[in-house]
Enzyme design. Structure first.
Site, mmCIF file in Angstrom:
data_model
loop_
_atom_site.group_PDB
_atom_site.id
_atom_site.type_symbol
_atom_site.label_atom_id
_atom_site.label_comp_id
_atom_site.label_asym_id
_atom_site.label_seq_id
_atom_site.Cartn_x
_atom_site.Cartn_y
_atom_site.Cartn_z
ATOM 1 N N GLU A 46 2.118 -4.737 6.098
ATOM 2 C CA GLU A 46 2.121 -5.756 4.484
ATOM 3 C C GLU A 46 3.719 -6.036 4.820
ATOM 4 O O GLU A 46 3.998 -6.734 3.808
ATOM 5 C CB GLU A 46 2.702 -3.952 3.893
ATOM 6 C CG GLU A 46 1.881 -2.735 3.182
ATOM 7 C CD GLU A 46 0.354 -2.531 4.706
ATOM 8 O OE1 GLU A 46 1.434 -2.152 5.318
ATOM 9 O OE2 GLU A 46 -0.419 -1.733 4.521
ATOM 10 N N HIS A 63 1.118 8.511 -2.580
ATOM 11 C CA HIS A 63 0.027 7.047 -3.272
ATOM 12 C C HIS A 63 0.008 7.896 -4.413
ATOM 13 O O HIS A 63 -1.408 6.565 -5.485
ATOM 14 C CB HIS A 63 -1.256 7.658 -2.988
ATOM 15 C CG HIS A 63 -2.068 7.594 -1.395
ATOM 16 N ND1 HIS A 63 -1.471 7.910 0.202
ATOM 17 C CD2 HIS A 63 -2.927 5.935 -1.109
ATOM 18 C CE1 HIS A 63 -1.907 7.127 0.700
ATOM 19 N NE2 HIS A 63 -3.038 5.893 0.573
#
Ligand code: TPP
Lengths: 325, 326
Positions: free
Chosen positions: A60, A130
């Protein structure tokens, strides 16, 4: 107007902007050959090829950092980070890099970077790592624009504007809205960054709501319509924030609820509430009521998730709790 | 090879039993998930049982492990009980985390299980931290850090290996190369000819191991653990393995062929071990059937326990955020 899912509307926006601007490209994990973890970029790899729809390793920081560098050197990158939670690994690239360049470098440079990422997921019991709604973190970063995908129509028009913006934009989609359909015009259109939408007019209470909360608010507004006339506002972009539209509504109704799936403490809803109280103070019957997550991680077990994550009933309770209705 | 088996027959039979238990757990989770009995999503380690079992066999109860989103095998191998694991997957209050965590975050710090993890690449940094604690308090423990080859692309994995290297931390980095990160083959994610280079660059011993052989994994880990306990610092093991199911349950796996899966299944860690134990006359088919029956019973009980358990009370949702209420 034809109905489309938000997933489809976003895919259209990406496809149109890639076709329109040769300097634009997509970059992210499994967005190309696999068509995206949530099938949002499906077909784009076939249409535009691997040079413009780039699959990366699981990195990322490099996805967002390279996009900051590419933005600085003439490209218009559109990065995807699979879940907003994973933006933690790329936060430096936004707060210490992309967001600062224009200012730090004396004002002349631009960083036309868009980062698409995904809030939410509590409804799919994806648990604490999440499920977060994290737009508030990025609202806190000077130089960074923050946009929400709340409806399919918004998603397409706002994403196109985000991509065309010469500032870094973090564009937050929502896991539980991808399948939701809405009217989307066939012809190409954009929506300005910084204009809220009055989704439903009303006289008694204003509800300012984002993402899933917006849809709950509209449902509640219909279901209580016999007793209470609720105005529902979709702020669309959080930075810039269309304070004027919010304040105008607050002055009209005198009662305001702000509903957002982020943590309440120091979060987006609290900030919006402050801006409204500041400018509509003498018109308000009560302090602005805030609906959100009360300083708690998102738990896994369904009854716990339900307790923590706000839903339509929380919005209704907040509305009914307003004085002198 | 037959000599090898003979020399370790008893231990191998125990390891076989554990791998059968892991497989039974995962197989059952797969069908429970398909029947919509489990909330959330699950990532299974079917095919990778030898890595969890072989590596954890080489450590003691008071040693630590860090795990991943694909962590059920690691948990069982570290000694966690299938019933409380299953209850966690069901979101019940009797689960290891009281239902707050689910499949992706099962942890039991008292047993040295420092958590499955939903963030790819987070485990190795936590393992370095466990290594620092061990050094600070002059203990004899070690930490095994399991992670997928895909997570080798995360910067934090490299920072952690480097930190462990410069501080000589008692950590064994156990990379499970199951050939894919989500839908993308490992070779498209790493410009490296074999992952050993990723350890050598930090000057730590690195070894590629047949992750379908519990004995090979055990021996390599035991050697690395001994080195770590002796102050020799970290090691990197690359266990070559395969996940039979998709990345997550429900993954249509369009990115690979059935033939490829078949080829790996021919090297199945359980089938091949059974065959060589039977061939060497160390156990017979009946004993294997008993192992399977025992695993089935244990998982039946775990499922029953999970079904019979209550969901946590709503108030629990807001408890445990801080050490005391603020
Ligand atoms: C920081 C972060 N990025 C991306 C993901 C999404 N994701 C979950 S598992 C996975 C693949 C991991 O591959 P690998 O490390 O090889 O483990 P495997 O799934 O093969 O066991 C990805 C990309 C994540 N959970 N966390």
């Amino acid at each position: 107007m034809p109905e489309k899912s938000m997933r489809h509307a976003i895919n259209d926006a990406l496809s149109e902007e890639l076709a329109r601007d040769d300097s634009a490209y997509l970059i992210g994990e499994d967005i190309g050959k696999a068509g995206g973890s949530f099938a949002v970029t499906r077909g784009l790899h076939d249409e535009f090829g691997g040079d413009r729809v780039i699959d990366t390793p699981i990195s990322e920081a490099a996805i967002v950092g390279s996009s900051a560098g590419a933005g600085l050197t003439g490209s218009r990158p559109i990065a995807e980070i699979m879940y907003a939670d994973f933006m933690g690994l790329a936060a430096d690239q936004v707060m210490n890099q992309a967001g600062l360049f224009k200012y730090m470098f004396g004002g002349d440079v631009t960083v036309p970077l868009t980062i698409r990422t995904v809030n939410g997921g509590p409804g799919s019991n994806a648990a604490a790592q999440h499920s977060k709604s994290l737009h508030g973190l990025f609202m806190h970063m000077p130089g960074v624009r923050v946009v929400l995908a709340n409806t399919a129509y918004d998603a397409k028009g706002l994403l196109k504007s985000a991509i065309r913006s010469d500032d870094p934009v973090v564009f937050f989609e929502h896991m539980e809205l991808y399948n939701r359909e809405g009217e989307v015009p066939e012809k190409s259109y954009t929506l300005p960054l910084g204009e809220a939408a009055v989704e439903r007019e009303g006289a008694d209470v204003t509800v300012v709501a984002t993402q899933k909360m917006l849809h709950y608010a509209l449902d509640v507004a219909s279901s209580v319509a016999d007793d209470i006339s609720v105005e529902v506002i979709n702020p669309r972009t959080l930075k810039p924030l269309d304070v004027e539209t919010l304040v105008e509504s607050a002055k009209k109704t005198g009662r305001v609820v702000v509903a957002d799936e982020s943590v309440i403490q120091n979060g987006p809803a609290s900030y919006i509430a402050r801006r409204i109280e500041e400018e509509a103070f003498y018109h308000l019957e009560a302090p602005v009521e805030v609906v959100g997550v009360d300083d708690t991680p998102i738990p896994f077990s369904p009854p716990l998730t339900e307790a923590v994550v706000p839903d339509a009933s929380d919005i209704e309770t907040a509305i009914r709790g307003m004085p002198r209705l | 090879m037959p000599d090898e088996v003979a020399a370790h027959a008893e231990q191998l039979a125990d390891q076989l039993q554990e791998m059968i238990l892991i497989r039974e757990f995962e197989t059952r989770v797969s069908s429970l998930f398909e029947d919509n009995e489990l909330p959330g999503f699950v990532h299974l380690c079917l095919g990778q049982e030898a890595v969890a079992t072989g590596a954890c066999w080489a450590i003691d109860d008071d040693d630590y492990i860090t795990s991943t989103h694909r962590g059920h095998g690691h948990s069982i191998a570290k000694g966690l009980e299938p019933d409380r694991m299953m209850a966690e997957l069901f979101g019940k209050e009797t689960g290891y985390c009281g239902g707050k965590s689910g499949s992706m975050h099962i942890a039991d710090v008292d047993q040295g299980m420092l958590g499955a993890n939903g963030i790819v690449g987070a485990g190795p940094s936590l393992a370095a931290g466990a290594g620092l604690s061990i050094e600070q308090s002059d203990e004899d423990r070690v930490c095994l850090s399991f992670f997928g080859e895909g997570s080798m692309a995360e910067g934090v994995v490299h920072e952690s290996m480097n930190l462990a290297g410069v501080q000589d931390l008692p950590v064994v980095f156990v990379c499970e190369n199951n050939q894919y990160g989500e839908m993308t083959p490992a070779e498209d994610q790493h410009n490296v000819d074999g992952f050993e280079a990723r350890g050598e660059v930090y000057d730590m011993p690195a070894e590629t191991v047949d992750g379908m052989s519990v004995q090979d994994v055990y021996e390599a880990t035991a050697e690395a653990v001994e080195r770590a306990r002796d102050g020799g610092g970290p090691s990197l093991l690359i266990c070559e393995t395969y996940r039979y199911h998709g990345h997550y349950e429900g993954d249509p796996t369009t990115y690979r062929t059935d033939e490829e899966v078949e080829q790996w299944r021919e090297r199945d860690p359980i089938d091949t071990l059974e065959a060589s134990l039977v061939e060497g006359g160390h156990i017979d088919e009946d004993e294997i059937e008993e192992m399977r029956a025992a695993a089935r019973d244990r998982i039946d009980e775990a499922v029953q326990f999970a079904r019979d358990s209550d969901y946590p009370d709503e108030e629990a949702a807001f408890e445990g955020v801080y050490t005391e209420e603020i």
